[in-house]
Design an enzyme around this catalytic site. Structure first.
Site, PDB file in Angstrom:
ATOM      1  N   CYS A 251       0.873  -1.183   0.000  1.00 26.66           N
ATOM      2  CA  CYS A 251       0.000   0.000   0.000  1.00 26.66           C
ATOM      3  C   CYS A 251       0.907   1.229   0.000  1.00 26.66           C
ATOM      4  O   CYS A 251       0.886   2.047   0.927  1.00 26.66           O
ATOM      5  CB  CYS A 251      -0.939   0.011   1.203  1.00 26.66           C
ATOM      6  SG  CYS A 251      -2.053  -1.388   1.227  1.00 26.66           S
ATOM      7  N   ALA A 252       1.711   1.337  -1.019  1.00 25.13           N
ATOM      8  CA  ALA A 252       2.860   2.248  -0.999  1.00 25.13           C
ATOM      9  C   ALA A 252       2.570   3.662  -1.483  1.00 25.13           C
ATOM     10  O   ALA A 252       3.258   4.602  -1.090  1.00 25.13           O
ATOM     11  CB  ALA A 252       3.976   1.658  -1.858  1.00 25.13           C
ATOM     12  N   ALA A 253       1.596   3.824  -2.368  1.00 24.87           N
ATOM     13  CA  ALA A 253       1.419   5.128  -3.012  1.00 24.87           C
ATOM     14  C   ALA A 253       0.724   6.125  -2.083  1.00 24.87           C
ATOM     15  O   ALA A 253      -0.120   5.721  -1.286  1.00 24.87           O
ATOM     16  CB  ALA A 253       0.594   4.942  -4.284  1.00 24.87           C
ATOM     17  N   GLY A 255       3.838   7.295  -1.775  1.00 20.51           N
ATOM     18  CA  GLY A 255       5.258   6.977  -1.671  1.00 20.51           C
ATOM     19  C   GLY A 255       6.071   7.691  -0.628  1.00 20.51           C
ATOM     20  O   GLY A 255       7.305   7.647  -0.689  1.00 20.51           O
ATOM     21  N   GLY A 256       5.439   8.315   0.344  1.00 22.85           N
ATOM     22  CA  GLY A 256       6.212   8.986   1.395  1.00 22.85           C
ATOM     23  C   GLY A 256       7.131   8.016   2.120  1.00 22.85           C
ATOM     24  O   GLY A 256       8.297   8.318   2.386  1.00 22.85           O
ATOM     25  N   LYS A 257       6.590   6.832   2.398  1.00 18.32           N
ATOM     26  CA  LYS A 257       7.397   5.859   3.151  1.00 18.32           C
ATOM     27  C   LYS A 257       8.371   5.150   2.220  1.00 18.32           C
ATOM     28  O   LYS A 257       9.488   4.805   2.627  1.00 18.32           O
ATOM     29  CB  LYS A 257       6.474   4.883   3.884  1.00 18.32           C
ATOM     30  CG  LYS A 257       5.606   5.632   4.883  1.00 18.32           C
ATOM     31  CD  LYS A 257       4.574   4.778   5.563  1.00 18.32           C
ATOM     32  CE  LYS A 257       3.635   5.641   6.400  1.00 18.32           C
ATOM     33  NZ  LYS A 257       2.721   6.487   5.595  1.00 18.32           N
ATOM     34  N   ASP A 315       1.188  -0.253   5.238  1.00 17.36           N
ATOM     35  CA  ASP A 315       0.498   0.994   5.590  1.00 17.36           C
ATOM     36  C   ASP A 315      -0.926   0.838   5.070  1.00 17.36           C
ATOM     37  O   ASP A 315      -1.271   1.334   4.001  1.00 17.36           O
ATOM     38  CB  ASP A 315       1.229   2.170   4.912  1.00 17.36           C
ATOM     39  CG  ASP A 315       0.691   3.522   5.335  1.00 17.36           C
ATOM     40  OD1 ASP A 315      -0.077   3.595   6.306  1.00 17.36           O
ATOM     41  OD2 ASP A 315       1.052   4.522   4.679  1.00 17.36           O
ATOM     42  N   CYS A 368      -3.270   5.374   9.544  1.00 18.32           N
ATOM     43  CA  CYS A 368      -3.405   6.765   9.990  1.00 18.32           C
ATOM     44  C   CYS A 368      -4.821   6.971  10.530  1.00 18.32           C
ATOM     45  O   CYS A 368      -5.503   7.922  10.165  1.00 18.32           O
ATOM     46  CB  CYS A 368      -3.089   7.737   8.856  1.00 18.32           C
ATOM     47  SG  CYS A 368      -4.064   7.495   7.371  1.00 18.32           S
TER      48      CYS A 368
HETATM   49  C1  LIG Z   1      -2.632   5.006   3.515  1.00 13.72           C
HETATM   50  S1  LIG Z   1      -2.455   4.969   1.790  1.00 13.72           S
HETATM   51  C2  LIG Z   1      -0.758   4.659   1.622  1.00 13.72           C
HETATM   52  C3  LIG Z   1       0.175   5.822   1.843  1.00 13.72           C
HETATM   53  C4  LIG Z   1       1.621   5.498   1.506  1.00 13.72           C
HETATM   54  N1  LIG Z   1       2.105   4.344   2.199  1.00 13.72           N
HETATM   55  C5  LIG Z   1       2.565   6.661   1.772  1.00 13.72           C
HETATM   56  O1  LIG Z   1       3.274   6.652   2.770  1.00 13.72           O
HETATM   57  O2  LIG Z   1       2.598   7.594   0.962  1.00 13.72           O
HETATM   58  C6  LIG Z   1      -3.180   3.422   1.405  1.00 13.72           C
HETATM   59  C7  LIG Z   1      -2.924   2.893   0.007  1.00 13.72           C
HETATM   60  O3  LIG Z   1      -3.457   1.561  -0.053  1.00 13.72           O
HETATM   61  C8  LIG Z   1      -3.804   1.291  -1.384  1.00 13.72           C
HETATM   62  N2  LIG Z   1      -4.660   0.091  -1.360  1.00 13.72           N
HETATM   63  C9  LIG Z   1      -5.922  -0.014  -0.884  1.00 13.72           C
HETATM   64  N3  LIG Z   1      -6.388  -1.269  -1.015  1.00 13.72           N
HETATM   65  C10 LIG Z   1      -5.381  -2.000  -1.577  1.00 13.72           C
HETATM   66  C11 LIG Z   1      -5.241  -3.368  -1.967  1.00 13.72           C
HETATM   67  N4  LIG Z   1      -6.247  -4.229  -1.803  1.00 13.72           N
HETATM   68  N5  LIG Z   1      -4.086  -3.757  -2.529  1.00 13.72           N
HETATM   69  C12 LIG Z   1      -3.057  -2.867  -2.716  1.00 13.72           C
HETATM   70  N6  LIG Z   1      -3.140  -1.560  -2.359  1.00 13.72           N
HETATM   71  C13 LIG Z   1      -4.276  -1.126  -1.794  1.00 13.72           C
HETATM   72  C14 LIG Z   1      -4.451   2.578  -1.841  1.00 13.72           C
HETATM   73  O4  LIG Z   1      -4.425   2.693  -3.242  1.00 13.72           O
HETATM   74  C15 LIG Z   1      -3.599   3.628  -1.124  1.00 13.72           C
HETATM   75  O5  LIG Z   1      -2.614   4.131  -2.002  1.00 13.72           O
END
Ligand SMILES: C[S@@+](CC[C@H](N)C(=O)[O-])C[C@H]1O[C@@H](n2cnc3c(N)ncnc32)[C@H](O)[C@@H]1O
Length: 441
Positions: A251-253, A255-257, A315, A368
């Site tokens: 759940c990277a985007a 991409g801060g982490k 995340d 969060c």
């Molecule tokens: C809290 S945000 C992540 C923030 C990110 N880690 C950062 O630090 O910038 C949660 C992310 O989970 C992704 N997501 C939600 N459900 C998902 C799934 N089933 N598989 C993969 N990614 C998922 C979303 O697209 C979203 O980008």
């Protein structure tokens, strides 16, 4: 006729408030859409900032605004008056909480109403109500309990149960203020704090008061830093030394982490379900000139890695109630059912991620959210079901000495009222939960 100064900003703000509060659309997506459609094109950067301030103030103070308006309107406005209601809310935000002359706030609202057929029948009412509000402002504001009015009941009750009445009050109080701009710097925090007129937090984040376009700040173009709340910068650190290690960032985007892990020298696999958001992740990493990251567009409920990782950071998607300072729309767009549904998703993804960590490897789970179901309870259930995992307690020194953010179990729990500063505009943290688990051999 030449355009009336300030009208375009009020029009854009009124459109946005309507889309968020009447159509349930997330504010960030609507701002992106407006930018993409060119709706902002005619606006000066100053007016764009004004649009954000108008919408932000309206959402942060919505309870007070609606209460104040109800004192001046005899019976509730009908459904078909949605445009008028949005105009009134934006007008009231200026009269009650912004540094805008009363006559400008009122006349721009009336001009806006006169522009379209949905607003026109309500022009007289808008004029009368907003003038009345300007007259009775002090009396009305004094009669209000901002925390109670601006916090939806379901959230306030939850926070009282989880954190006690005093803390809940402190959390909700922080939501009324505009949040700080927090930057994770690649190096030399003290130097960047000086250049950007900010301060260095004990965690190493550079913090300055918000305002102005981020893209125009020194160091943006050169990729010297990225925007990330100080609390959001902490979970990636909990993996410890990652140089040369294979790390999955789930759940990277945007991409801060991922950026923090890449900067620390990890070989990162960044997985996210959203191709669009991963595109932003790649753009961010390019700007920061960070390498060593492979991106994967995949649903974690269907994806499996070829081999396990030295470390995994999850995340998880969550209700985001810890980010209401930055995303005040969350308070109105989410509800109890979302918390329950997201908790089930988190448990499912966490259960799968457990198999992707090598023996002896580390798994950090974070959200969060301020809701215990998405944090503490999630880890309690996970540990009960996974005897091959143990918690490795987090030490205050790992997070800049913020002992108040470590729970009795050794997890990290930051709250918006943490890291209070004398200058209110420089205090606060997003509400994050993080736990560090080790897969025993
Ligand atoms: C809290 S945000 C992540 C923030 C990110 N880690 C950062 O630090 O910038 C949660 C992310 O989970 C992704 N997501 C939600 N459900 C998902 C799934 N089933 N598989 C993969 N990614 C998922 C979303 O697209 C979203 O980008």
């Amino acid at each position: 006729m030449p355009p009336i100064p300030g009208l375009a900003a009020r029009r854009a703000a009124t459109d946005l408030i309507g889309r968020v509060l009447d159509n349930g659309r997330p504010l960030d997506l609507e701002l992106d859409a407006m930018a993409a459609q060119g709706a902002f094109r005619g606006l000066e950067p100053r007016d764009r900032a004004l649009v954000r301030a108008l919408v932000g103030t309206t959402l942060r103070r919505l309870g007070q605004i609606d209460h104040a308006l109800s004192r001046l309107i005899d019976k509730p406005l009908p459904e078909k008056a949605a445009r008028a209601r949005a105009i009134l809310r934006i007008g009231a935000a200026q009269l009650l909480f912004m540094d805008v002359p009363d006559h400008a706030a009122v006349s721009l609202a009336v001009d806006l109403a006169g522009e379209d057929r949905l607003g026109r029948p309500w022009k007289g009412l808008i004029n009368g109500v907003l003038r009345g509000l300007a007259r009775r402002r002090d009396e009305i504001l004094q009669s209000q309990d901002p925390v109670r009015l601006n916090t939806p009941d379901w959230l306030l009750v939850r926070w009282i149960v989880a954190y006690g009445a005093e803390r809940a009050q402190a959390i909700a109080t922080m939501h009324a203020a505009e949040p700080t701009l927090d930057l994770s710097v690649k190096s030399d925090p003290a130097g960047w704090a000086q250049r950007l007129d900010g301060i260095v937090l004990p965690t190493g984040t550079v913090r300055r008061t918000a305002g102005g376009a981020v893209e125009q700040l020194d160091g943006f173009e050169d990729g010297a830093w990225w925007v990330q709340d100080a609390a959001a910068a902490l979970p990636a650190r909990l993996l410890g030394g990652v140089a040369g290690k294979r790390v999955a960032d789930l759940c990277a985007a945007p991409g801060g982490k991922t950026a923090a892990l890449a900067l620390a020298g990890a070989k990162v696999t960044a997985v996210d379900i959203s191709a669009d958001r991963l595109k932003r992740l790649t753009q961010n990493l390019d700007r920061l000139k960070l390498t060593g990251v492979e991106t994967v567009v995949a649903d974690l409920m269907a994806w499996d890695p070829a081999e396990p990782y030295d470390a995994v950071l999850l995340d998880a998607p969550c209700s985001a109630t810890g980010t209401i300072r930055r995303h005040p729309d969350v308070a109105y767009l989410k509800d109890e059912a979302d918390v329950a549904a997201l908790a089930a998703t988190q448990a499912a993804i966490l259960g799968r991620a457990a198999d992707w960590v090598k023996a002896g490897g580390t798994l950090v789970y974070c959200t969060c959210s301020l809701e215990p179901e998405e944090g503490e309870a999630q880890i309690a259930a996970f540990l009960a079901a996974h005897p091959d995992y143990r918690r490795r307690p987090i030490e205050a020194e790992e997070i800049g000495g913020l002992a108040e953010c470590i729970t009795g179990d050794g997890d990290m729990r930051t709250l918006p009222c943490h890291l209070a500063a004398e200058d209110l505009r420089l205090g606060g943290l997003d509400g994050f939960f993080a736990a560090r688990l080790v897969r025993v051999a």
